[in-house]
Scaffold this motif. Structure first.
Motif, PDB file in Angstrom:
ATOM      1  N   GLU A 103       2.414   1.844  -3.510  1.00  0.00           N
ATOM      2  CA  GLU A 103       1.372   2.225  -4.390  1.00  0.00           C
ATOM      3  C   GLU A 103       1.135   3.681  -4.192  1.00  0.00           C
ATOM      4  N   GLN A 104       1.350   4.036  -3.112  1.00  0.00           N
ATOM      5  CA  GLN A 104       1.093   5.713  -2.688  1.00  0.00           C
ATOM      6  C   GLN A 104       2.303   6.568  -3.512  1.00  0.00           C
ATOM      7  N   THR A 105       3.352   5.754  -3.561  1.00  0.00           N
ATOM      8  CA  THR A 105       4.601   6.659  -4.041  1.00  0.00           C
ATOM      9  C   THR A 105       4.578   6.773  -5.674  1.00  0.00           C
ATOM     10  N   GLU A 106       3.449   6.118  -6.212  1.00  0.00           N
ATOM     11  CA  GLU A 106       3.195   6.116  -7.697  1.00  0.00           C
ATOM     12  C   GLU A 106       4.082   5.531  -8.401  1.00  0.00           C
ATOM     13  N   LEU A 107       4.567   4.438  -7.869  1.00  0.00           N
ATOM     14  CA  LEU A 107       5.796   3.735  -8.703  1.00  0.00           C
ATOM     15  C   LEU A 107       5.015   3.033  -9.827  1.00  0.00           C
ATOM     16  N   PRO A 108       5.732   2.782 -11.028  1.00  0.00           N
ATOM     17  CA  PRO A 108       5.017   2.217 -12.226  1.00  0.00           C
ATOM     18  C   PRO A 108       4.636   0.652 -11.754  1.00  0.00           C
ATOM     19  N   GLU A 109       3.549   0.331 -12.020  1.00  0.00           N
ATOM     20  CA  GLU A 109       3.179  -1.091 -11.773  1.00  0.00           C
ATOM     21  C   GLU A 109       3.835  -2.110 -12.760  1.00  0.00           C
TER      22      GLU A 109
ATOM     23  N   SER B 232       0.890  -1.374   0.050  1.00  0.00           N
ATOM     24  CA  SER B 232      -0.232   0.063  -0.168  1.00  0.00           C
ATOM     25  C   SER B 232       1.017   1.302   0.004  1.00  0.00           C
TER      26      SER B 232
END
Length: 204
Positions: free
Chosen positions: A198-204, A195
């Motif tokens: 994900e909040q760091t806006e890393l590429p999925e 979680s």
């Protein structure tokens, strides 16, 4: 003139030409962990320094074959023979002593924690990076961030957050894809780590 350094004698354990070490601090960690461990190594043990207890430094030097016990920390930083410094002092002095050792191109081991504040950490990183541009004779140091592919991180049940986030971050900052499997005993922590990432806006 009164000397603040006591010469104990030469280390008889076959000193190494590569590692000439100094311990800064003479508390329990130096006495119970560093002293015994280093005395079994091939390092030449040249100094143990005392911040507040000279008698303790003298005891450690005599017990573990260290050549000099001193209250003069500058001896360590100014001695060109000393190339490795082990810091075992109060936590609030770790960052400053680490930077002073790096400034004179010495290898550094620091008892945890490395530092206490974000500003101290930035200072250490900056000092380290500066030290890379001034190599010691006979040494070449290089730092590369190069992706290698996919990293598999299997988190442990003990210290599940700290160890997992350290291994994941190391892989991500060098451009690798990460597959993360938390321990079955710490699934909630594993979910929290995902979680946060994900909040760091890393590429999925």
């Amino acid at each position: 003139e009164t000397s603040n350094t006591v010469a104990i004698g030469k280390n008889e354990a076959g000193p190494s030409k590569k590692c000439v070490a100094a311990i800064i601090g003479s508390g329990n960690y130096a006495k119970m962990t560093l002293g015994p461990s280093l005395s079994k190594s091939k390092a030449r043990l040249k100094y143990v320094t005392a911040m507040t207890n000279p008698a303790s430094a003298k005891y450690i030097a005599e017990r573990y074959g260290i050549e000099n016990a001193t209250t003069e920390i500058e001896n360590v930083f100014k001695d060109p023979e000393v190339n490795s410094v082990f810091i075992a002092t109060g936590h609030n002095s770790h960052a400053d002593l680490c930077c002073r050792a790096l400034d004179v191109n010495k290898h550094v081991f620091v008892e945890k924690p490395l530092c206490l504040t974000a500003d101290e950490l930035k200072r250490i990183i900056g000092t380290y990076r500066s030290s890379l541009s001034s190599q010691a004779p006979g040494e070449t140091s290089n730092l590369f961030y190069e992706p290698r592919g996919t990293a598999v991180v299997i988190g442990p049940w003990n210290f599940p957050f700290a160890i997992s986030i350290g291994m994941i971050s190391a892989a991500l900052v060098t451009g690798n894809t990460v597959i993360y499997k938390p321990s079955s005993n710490s699934c909630v922590t594993g979910s929290m780590i995902c979680s946060v990432l994900e909040q760091t806006e890393l590429p999925e």
